[in-house]
Design an enzyme around this catalytic site. Structure first.
Site, PDB file in Angstrom:
ATOM      1  N   GLU A 175       0.821  -1.217   0.000  1.00 11.74           N
ATOM      2  CA  GLU A 175       0.000   0.000   0.000  1.00 11.74           C
ATOM      3  C   GLU A 175       0.856   1.269   0.000  1.00 11.74           C
ATOM      4  O   GLU A 175       1.316   1.720   1.048  1.00 11.74           O
ATOM      5  CB  GLU A 175      -0.947   0.022   1.216  1.00 11.74           C
ATOM      6  CG  GLU A 175      -1.814   1.279   1.256  1.00 11.74           C
ATOM      7  CD  GLU A 175      -2.782   1.334   2.430  1.00 11.74           C
ATOM      8  OE1 GLU A 175      -2.715   0.467   3.313  1.00 11.74           O
ATOM      9  OE2 GLU A 175      -3.604   2.257   2.461  1.00 11.74           O
ATOM     10  N   LYS A 217      -2.470  -1.881  -3.209  1.00 11.10           N
ATOM     11  CA  LYS A 217      -3.539  -1.047  -2.624  1.00 11.10           C
ATOM     12  C   LYS A 217      -3.173   0.424  -2.793  1.00 11.10           C
ATOM     13  O   LYS A 217      -2.502   1.015  -1.950  1.00 11.10           O
ATOM     14  CB  LYS A 217      -3.712  -1.405  -1.140  1.00 11.10           C
ATOM     15  CG  LYS A 217      -4.705  -0.540  -0.393  1.00 11.10           C
ATOM     16  CD  LYS A 217      -5.144  -1.169   0.913  1.00 11.10           C
ATOM     17  CE  LYS A 217      -6.004  -0.210   1.713  1.00 11.10           C
ATOM     18  NZ  LYS A 217      -6.719  -0.838   2.811  1.00 11.10           N
TER      19      LYS A 217
HETATM   20  P1  13P Z   1      -9.465   4.180   4.155  1.00  3.88           P
HETATM   21  O1  13P Z   1     -10.296   3.428   3.155  1.00  3.88           O
HETATM   22  O2  13P Z   1     -10.269   4.751   5.287  1.00  3.88           O
HETATM   23  O3  13P Z   1      -8.534   5.154   3.518  1.00  3.88           O
HETATM   24  O4  13P Z   1      -8.542   3.100   4.880  1.00  3.88           O
HETATM   25  C1  13P Z   1      -7.931   2.125   4.131  1.00  3.88           C
HETATM   26  C2  13P Z   1      -6.657   1.745   4.742  1.00  3.88           C
HETATM   27  O5  13P Z   1      -6.464   0.598   5.058  1.00  3.88           O
HETATM   28  C3  13P Z   1      -5.635   2.793   4.953  1.00  3.88           C
HETATM   29  O6  13P Z   1      -4.419   2.188   5.303  1.00  3.88           O
END
Ligand code: 13P
Length: 336
Positions: A175, A217
């Site tokens: 991510e 992500k």
């Molecule tokens: P949000 O969808 O609230 O941005 O959170 C996703 C997430 O896992 C952030 O690390």
């Protein structure tokens, strides 16, 4: 097909997506206090157990990201939380980074920590039932940021993390999140996000990560929250697809977007159009935190412990996100 690829596909195929319920205690406290609920261990468990036992888990949720506290907790009837999640057909996962700290010599930027002792922690999480993991690198956008220092150091950490996770037979969610804060244009978001993602894949390849056994992500491509630029969901979807097409290797099975502060409807509408216009080989789905839980939290705060009301709200949201992951969502269905 590798075992890791199979797990990744199970999490994100057929309109399924990921529930990001891995808020740290500090973040969860902020979320709960915003709706006037006390952030106690029991309350955090109550809310999460309520979501994980809801009907929509079976059809729409392929994976749940947990926080360290939750993966060790048990339900009222004595079942472990990972077992509760598995029993609905979803895959239990765990956030393994230990948070973003100030990056030395780059005053405003951050580096995500958590690599020390990670191999040992991963073994423990596997034994507790986790089959996938998450690590979030976070970047700010401005004229001079993200700096090459932040881009390289976070990419390297993400790659070292992903390699260790695969060594321990779990799927790493990679991510890199460029924050929505700022007054940057959508064009700047597109170019900076592409640069960050490309650098992440350079490092993932260098660290010999099996790209067919990861899930990316990313953020969607949007103008900054303080920017005056107004763009349509259609444009968001086109820019987001353009970014991913140009920066993600085709071996990657799928992409699960974070919601990043968009409202539930914005995130759903954008994901829906991304899928309607998807001309890539990637599955495109959700890995939302706030955009899956916000309304359910509000309902909880208004109806104290009315489990059914909380679950109905969550079920609706999960269904809408799943329809969007198939490109079959519409405003009419949303409001029916
Ligand atoms: P949000 O969808 O609230 O941005 O959170 C996703 C997430 O896992 C952030 O690390």
């Amino acid at each position: 097909m590798s075992e890791l690829n199979k797990i990744a596909l199970k999490m994100i195929s057929n309109g399924k997506g990921i529930l990001a319920a891995d808020e740290s205690n500090a973040t969860m406290t902020k979320r709960l206090e915003a709706v006037n609920i006390n952030s106690t261990t029991e309350n955090r468990l109550f809310f999460r157990e309520t979501l994980f036992s809801s009907e929509s888990m079976k059809e729409y949720i392929g994976g749940v990201i947990l926080y360290d506290e939750t993966i060790r907790q048990k339900t009222n009837s004595g079942k472990s939380i990972p077992d509760l999640i598995s029993s609905s057909g979803a895959v239990p996962g765990i956030k393994v980074d230990t948070g973003a700290k100030v990056l030395a010599n780059s005053n405003e930027e951050k580096i995500t920590e958590g690599l020390d002792g990670l191999r040992e922690r991963l073994k423990e999480y596997y034994n507790l039932g986790a089959r996938f993991t998450k690590w979030r690198g976070v970047y700010i956008i401005s004229e001079k940021y993200p700096s090459i220092l932040a881009i390289r150091s976070n990419a390297q950490a993400l790659a070292r993390y992903a390699a260790l996770v695969q060594e321990n037979n779990m799927v790493p969610i990679v991510e890199p999140e460029l924050l929505m804060d700022g007054d940057h244009s959508v064009k700047v978001c597109l170019s900076k996000t592409s640069e960050v993602i490309k650098k992440c894949f350079e490092e993932l390849v260098l660290h010999k990560v099996d790209l067919s056994g990861i899930i990316l992500k990313p953020n969607m491509i949007l103008p900054g929250k303080q920017s005056k630029e107004k763009i349509s969901s259609e444009e968001v979807s086109q820019k987001t697809i353009e970014c991913l097409k140009n920066s993600v290797p085709t071996e990657v099975p799928g992409i699960a977007f974070l919601s990043g502060g968009q409202t539930e409807i914005e995130a759903t509408e954008n994901l829906n159009l991304i899928n309607q216009n998807n001309n890539t080989s990637f599955l495109m789905t959700f890995s939302f935190g706030r955009a899956l839980q916000q309304n359910a939290l509000k309902v909880w705060s208004k109806n104290s412990n009315d489990i059914k009301a909380i679950q109905n709200t969550f079920n609706h949201r999960a269904k809408m996100c799943s329809l969007a992951a198939l490109g079959k969502w519409s405003k009419e269905i949303e409001n029916k």
